[in-house]
Design a protein around this motif. Structure first.
Motif, PDB file in Angstrom:
ATOM      1  N   MET A   7       0.487  -1.224   0.146  1.00 21.44           N
ATOM      2  CA  MET A   7      -0.448  -0.284  -0.213  1.00 21.44           C
ATOM      3  C   MET A   7       0.937   1.360  -0.063  1.00 21.44           C
ATOM      4  O   MET A   7       1.681   1.019   0.349  1.00 21.44           O
ATOM      5  CB  MET A   7      -1.147   0.080   1.558  1.00 21.44           C
ATOM      6  CG  MET A   7      -2.221  -1.461   1.082  1.00 21.44           C
ATOM      7  SD  MET A   7      -2.873  -0.586   2.713  1.00 21.44           S
ATOM      8  CE  MET A   7      -3.380   0.392   2.414  1.00 21.44           C
ATOM      9  N   ASP A   8       0.354   2.568  -0.457  1.00 23.76           N
ATOM     10  CA  ASP A   8       0.943   3.472  -0.346  1.00 23.76           C
ATOM     11  C   ASP A   8       0.855   4.244   0.702  1.00 23.76           C
ATOM     12  O   ASP A   8      -0.275   4.050   1.570  1.00 23.76           O
ATOM     13  CB  ASP A   8       0.542   4.358  -2.001  1.00 23.76           C
ATOM     14  CG  ASP A   8       0.842   4.082  -2.692  1.00 23.76           C
ATOM     15  OD1 ASP A   8       1.500   3.491  -3.274  1.00 23.76           O
ATOM     16  OD2 ASP A   8      -0.394   3.888  -3.888  1.00 23.76           O
ATOM     17  N   PRO A   9       2.111   5.637   1.081  1.00 29.27           N
ATOM     18  CA  PRO A   9       1.649   5.392   2.478  1.00 29.27           C
ATOM     19  C   PRO A   9       0.803   6.788   2.156  1.00 29.27           C
ATOM     20  O   PRO A   9       0.194   7.251   1.283  1.00 29.27           O
ATOM     21  CB  PRO A   9       3.487   6.152   2.601  1.00 29.27           C
ATOM     22  CG  PRO A   9       3.790   6.462   1.156  1.00 29.27           C
ATOM     23  CD  PRO A   9       3.062   5.643   0.501  1.00 29.27           C
ATOM     24  N   CYS A  10       0.560   7.305   3.612  1.00 31.89           N
ATOM     25  CA  CYS A  10      -0.549   8.251   3.510  1.00 31.89           C
ATOM     26  C   CYS A  10      -0.077   9.962   3.106  1.00 31.89           C
ATOM     27  O   CYS A  10       1.602   9.962   4.026  1.00 31.89           O
ATOM     28  CB  CYS A  10      -1.353   8.828   4.523  1.00 31.89           C
ATOM     29  SG  CYS A  10      -2.167   7.278   4.748  1.00 31.89           S
ATOM     30  N   PRO A  11      -0.540  10.854   2.802  1.00 28.50           N
ATOM     31  CA  PRO A  11       0.395  12.348   2.541  1.00 28.50           C
ATOM     32  C   PRO A  11       0.184  13.373   3.411  1.00 28.50           C
ATOM     33  O   PRO A  11      -0.788  12.538   4.507  1.00 28.50           O
ATOM     34  CB  PRO A  11      -0.452  12.873   1.686  1.00 28.50           C
ATOM     35  CG  PRO A  11      -1.383  12.241   1.176  1.00 28.50           C
ATOM     36  CD  PRO A  11      -1.445  10.729   1.549  1.00 28.50           C
ATOM     37  N   PHE A  12       1.224  14.039   3.970  1.00 30.27           N
ATOM     38  CA  PHE A  12       1.819  14.797   4.731  1.00 30.27           C
ATOM     39  C   PHE A  12       2.381  15.765   4.711  1.00 30.27           C
ATOM     40  O   PHE A  12       3.103  15.175   3.485  1.00 30.27           O
ATOM     41  CB  PHE A  12       2.520  13.793   6.521  1.00 30.27           C
ATOM     42  CG  PHE A  12       1.341  12.812   7.127  1.00 30.27           C
ATOM     43  CD1 PHE A  12       0.361  13.434   8.125  1.00 30.27           C
ATOM     44  CD2 PHE A  12       0.669  11.965   6.673  1.00 30.27           C
ATOM     45  CE1 PHE A  12      -0.444  12.843   9.391  1.00 30.27           C
ATOM     46  CE2 PHE A  12      -0.289  11.052   7.779  1.00 30.27           C
ATOM     47  CZ  PHE A  12      -0.370  11.544   9.162  1.00 30.27           C
ATOM     48  N   ILE A  13       1.840  17.269   5.275  1.00 29.23           N
ATOM     49  CA  ILE A  13       2.817  17.810   5.307  1.00 29.23           C
ATOM     50  C   ILE A  13       3.389  18.346   6.564  1.00 29.23           C
ATOM     51  O   ILE A  13       2.758  18.156   7.791  1.00 29.23           O
ATOM     52  CB  ILE A  13       2.341  19.090   4.909  1.00 29.23           C
ATOM     53  CG1 ILE A  13       1.517  18.974   3.216  1.00 29.23           C
ATOM     54  CG2 ILE A  13       2.946  20.560   4.639  1.00 29.23           C
ATOM     55  CD1 ILE A  13       0.628  19.804   2.886  1.00 29.23           C
ATOM     56  N   ARG A  14       4.767  19.021   7.046  1.00 33.70           N
ATOM     57  CA  ARG A  14       4.867  19.083   8.183  1.00 33.70           C
ATOM     58  C   ARG A  14       5.879  20.606   7.420  1.00 33.70           C
ATOM     59  O   ARG A  14       6.597  21.037   6.763  1.00 33.70           O
ATOM     60  CB  ARG A  14       6.885  18.544   7.935  1.00 33.70           C
ATOM     61  CG  ARG A  14       7.199  19.062   9.418  1.00 33.70           C
ATOM     62  CD  ARG A  14       8.776  18.192   9.321  1.00 33.70           C
ATOM     63  NE  ARG A  14       9.417  18.255  10.581  1.00 33.70           N
ATOM     64  CZ  ARG A  14      10.989  19.005  10.438  1.00 33.70           C
ATOM     65  NH1 ARG A  14      11.185  19.416   9.418  1.00 33.70           N
ATOM     66  NH2 ARG A  14      11.362  18.899  11.594  1.00 33.70           N
ATOM     67  N   LEU A  15       5.008  21.340   8.352  1.00 31.86           N
ATOM     68  CA  LEU A  15       5.077  22.778   8.400  1.00 31.86           C
ATOM     69  C   LEU A  15       6.094  23.530   9.438  1.00 31.86           C
ATOM     70  O   LEU A  15       5.286  23.420  10.078  1.00 31.86           O
ATOM     71  CB  LEU A  15       3.388  23.598   8.746  1.00 31.86           C
ATOM     72  CG  LEU A  15       3.529  25.354   8.453  1.00 31.86           C
ATOM     73  CD1 LEU A  15       4.246  25.389   7.035  1.00 31.86           C
ATOM     74  CD2 LEU A  15       2.615  25.515   8.628  1.00 31.86           C
ATOM     75  N   THR A  16       7.292  24.573   8.736  1.00 34.36           N
ATOM     76  CA  THR A  16       8.262  24.704  10.164  1.00 34.36           C
ATOM     77  C   THR A  16       8.210  25.887  10.101  1.00 34.36           C
ATOM     78  O   THR A  16       8.517  26.791   9.144  1.00 34.36           O
ATOM     79  CB  THR A  16       9.369  24.084   9.434  1.00 34.36           C
ATOM     80  OG1 THR A  16       9.760  24.240   8.031  1.00 34.36           O
ATOM     81  CG2 THR A  16       9.223  22.820  10.268  1.00 34.36           C
ATOM     82  N   ILE A  17       8.707  26.596  11.682  1.00 29.56           N
ATOM     83  CA  ILE A  17       8.641  28.264  11.506  1.00 29.56           C
ATOM     84  C   ILE A  17      10.038  27.595  12.255  1.00 29.56           C
ATOM     85  O   ILE A  17      10.013  27.451  13.366  1.00 29.56           O
ATOM     86  CB  ILE A  17       7.703  28.760  11.827  1.00 29.56           C
ATOM     87  CG1 ILE A  17       6.394  28.499  11.706  1.00 29.56           C
ATOM     88  CG2 ILE A  17       8.150  30.202  12.670  1.00 29.56           C
ATOM     89  CD1 ILE A  17       5.355  27.321  12.569  1.00 29.56           C
ATOM     90  N   GLY A  18      10.883  28.680  11.312  1.00 26.12           N
ATOM     91  CA  GLY A  18      11.840  29.026  12.128  1.00 26.12           C
ATOM     92  C   GLY A  18      13.226  30.058  12.074  1.00 26.12           C
ATOM     93  O   GLY A  18      12.718  31.524  11.404  1.00 26.12           O
ATOM     94  N   ASN A  19      14.691  30.018  12.550  1.00 29.30           N
ATOM     95  CA  ASN A  19      15.296  31.200  12.184  1.00 29.30           C
ATOM     96  C   ASN A  19      14.441  32.680  12.459  1.00 29.30           C
ATOM     97  O   ASN A  19      14.584  33.967  11.848  1.00 29.30           O
ATOM     98  CB  ASN A  19      15.538  31.625  10.936  1.00 29.30           C
ATOM     99  CG  ASN A  19      16.027  29.818   9.563  1.00 29.30           C
ATOM    100  OD1 ASN A  19      16.586  29.208  10.959  1.00 29.30           O
ATOM    101  ND2 ASN A  19      16.373  30.359   8.464  1.00 29.30           N
TER     102      ASN A  19
END
Length: 460
Positions: free
Chosen positions: A1-13
């Motif tokens: 099976m294919d993986p599930c789509p996810f997004i990693r939203l990062t805030i830095g600097n």
């Protein structure tokens, strides 16, 4: 099976520059004499707090050292909810509230003084397949924004694809459930679990009644734990073995140090925690992969489950590498998670929740040739899960219910950390161990479920 789509939203600097002229105004407290922090908010997610360092006014370029302030993990349904519009809402935005003073609250009143607000529009279309930078640079903030005397705030906001395998226990771990993989509306069985609760004081009965794959080698008990008899109240002898669909054992979690009440109390203390060993098959025997310690933290209104997870490099008997250490509310439950550093050049821990500390060295062997998005069969023992060069970003998370609640852990594992079925099974076994630790750390004046004490566990 294919993986599930996810997004990693990062805030830095994050950084703040305030001209000296602003020091004389009544609306701004200069950062050189007062710390600054911010609250980062995204709709439908709990707010996160981060410190903001002060950058000298003459600085024109942001330092090369990259820091991560906050991370939001968005599933496909989260993205759809954020993107949905109504007559009352515009497109999604990330909101940052900048304060002077120290973070925290007293009597429900926040001690910081609001300096400025920043809003960053988010267009998440397409971010499940390619990264997108929403902002990277300085913004004029506060009263008189745009003027020479205005304060300036630096930040980097970006989204990156972070596909994951998602697994869920079909029942509570102590009930020996199946584990299914989830992809959209499809649920496909991939593992089965066998929970055992033995009386470790009866060596003969243990060796006769349990199959070989559920017994922890004596050498590992001597190295990582202890089965010695202890007076008083204790919980011990629990193990859970994960099998693939062919019935072959592919991972196991077993208590190696009993959960014992501290003298004069009904609780497992941090100074004397119980521990689990997470094992994988290799070379015809079980090899240690990780070690989980757990105890009961004293809290305010409610207690918490304290934990520490360390990786054991190459199955050695030396010191491990601590990947996660935090607390989960015993009443509300929460999430056990491992997330290390960022996708930048740094390897800083994120969010202040999990701390990564090296207490040993080592290197993992290379991964096999199978595609990263397709777990391989149980006969392919790949240890490419932990090459140190990819120790960054999200690794895994598992839901944990509070005491007395029906728990069917949901486990998310980053695709980049799964190269074979044993990789995924190891995380499933770890998730079962942290879930069962909630029961193992219950106060000893509370009665346990029959599945957890049917073989003579001390109830006190």
């Amino acid at each position: 099976m294919d993986p599930c789509p996810f997004i990693r939203l990062t805030i830095g600097n994050l950084a703040l520059k305030v001209p000296l002229a602003a020091k004389t105004t009544s609306s701004v407290v200069h950062p050189s004499s007062s710390p600054c922090f911010c609250k980062i908010k995204l709709k439908n997610f709990p707010p996160q707090t981060a410190a903001i360092p002060y950058i000298p006014l003459e600085t024109t370029q942001f330092p090369e050292i990259q820091t991560l302030a906050a991370t939001f993990h968005l599933s496909n349904s989260d993205i759809e909810r954020l993107a949905s519009r109504s007559i009352f809402a515009s497109k999604p935005c990330l909101k940052i509230f900048i304060y002077t003073g120290r973070a925290g609250a007293a009597c429900g009143v926040h001690s910081g003084r609001l300096l400025a607000k920043v809003s960053v529009p988010l267009d998440l279309a397409g971010t499940q397949s390619k990264p997108c930078v929403f902002h990277n640079g300085w913004i004029a903030v506060g009263k008189g924004a745009g003027k020479a005397s205005s304060a300036q705030f630096h930040l980097n906001v970006k989204a990156e694809p972070d596909p994951r395998f998602v697994f869920q226990f079909d029942g509570e771990p102590e009930c020996s459930p199946q584990v299914v993989q989830i992809q959209g509306n499809i649920r496909q069985p991939v593992f089965s679990c066998k929970f055992s609760c033995r009386n470790t004081g009866d060596r003969t009965m243990r060796s006769r009644s349990l199959p070989p794959e559920t017994s922890v080698p004596r050498s590992w008990l001597n190295t990582f734990g202890s089965e010695r008899e202890r007076p008083g109240k204790e919980r011990k002898g629990w193990s859970i073995t994960v099998h693939d669909l062919s019935g072959s054992p592919v991972a196991m979690a077993s208590i190696v140090t009993p959960f014992v009440a501290s003298p004069g109390t009904d609780r497992v203390s941090r100074s004397n925690p119980g521990s689990w060993l997470i094992l994988r098959p290799g070379d015809g025997t079980w090899k240690p992969w990780g070690r989980l310690e757990a105890w009961r933290e004293r809290g305010g209104a409610t207690d918490g489950l304290g934990y520490r997870f360390e990786l054991i490099p190459d199955g050695s008997s030396g010191a491990g590498i601590v990947l996660a250490e935090s607390t989960i509310s015993s009443h509300r439950g929460g999430k056990f998670s491992i997330e290390l550093g960022s996708s930048s050049s740094s390897s800083l821990p994120t969010g202040g929740v999990n701390r990564s500390r090296s207490r040993g060295g080592g290197s993992g062997s290379g991964s096999g040739a199978s595609p990263a998005n397709s777990p391989r069969g149980s006969g392919d023992y790949g240890y490419g899960l932990w090459p140190w060069s990819v120790y960054k970003g999200f690794v895994m998370s598992a839901s944990v219910e509070g005491e007395g609640k029906c728990s069917k852990p949901c486990v998310e594992v980053s695709v980049q950390h799964v190269s074979c079925m044993e990789d995924a099974a190891s995380y499933v076994a770890l998730s079962a161990a942290i879930d069962l630790s909630m029961d193992a750390c219950r106060l000893f004046n509370q009665r346990m479920r029959k599945e957890l004490c049917q073989h003579g566990e001390s109830l006190g």
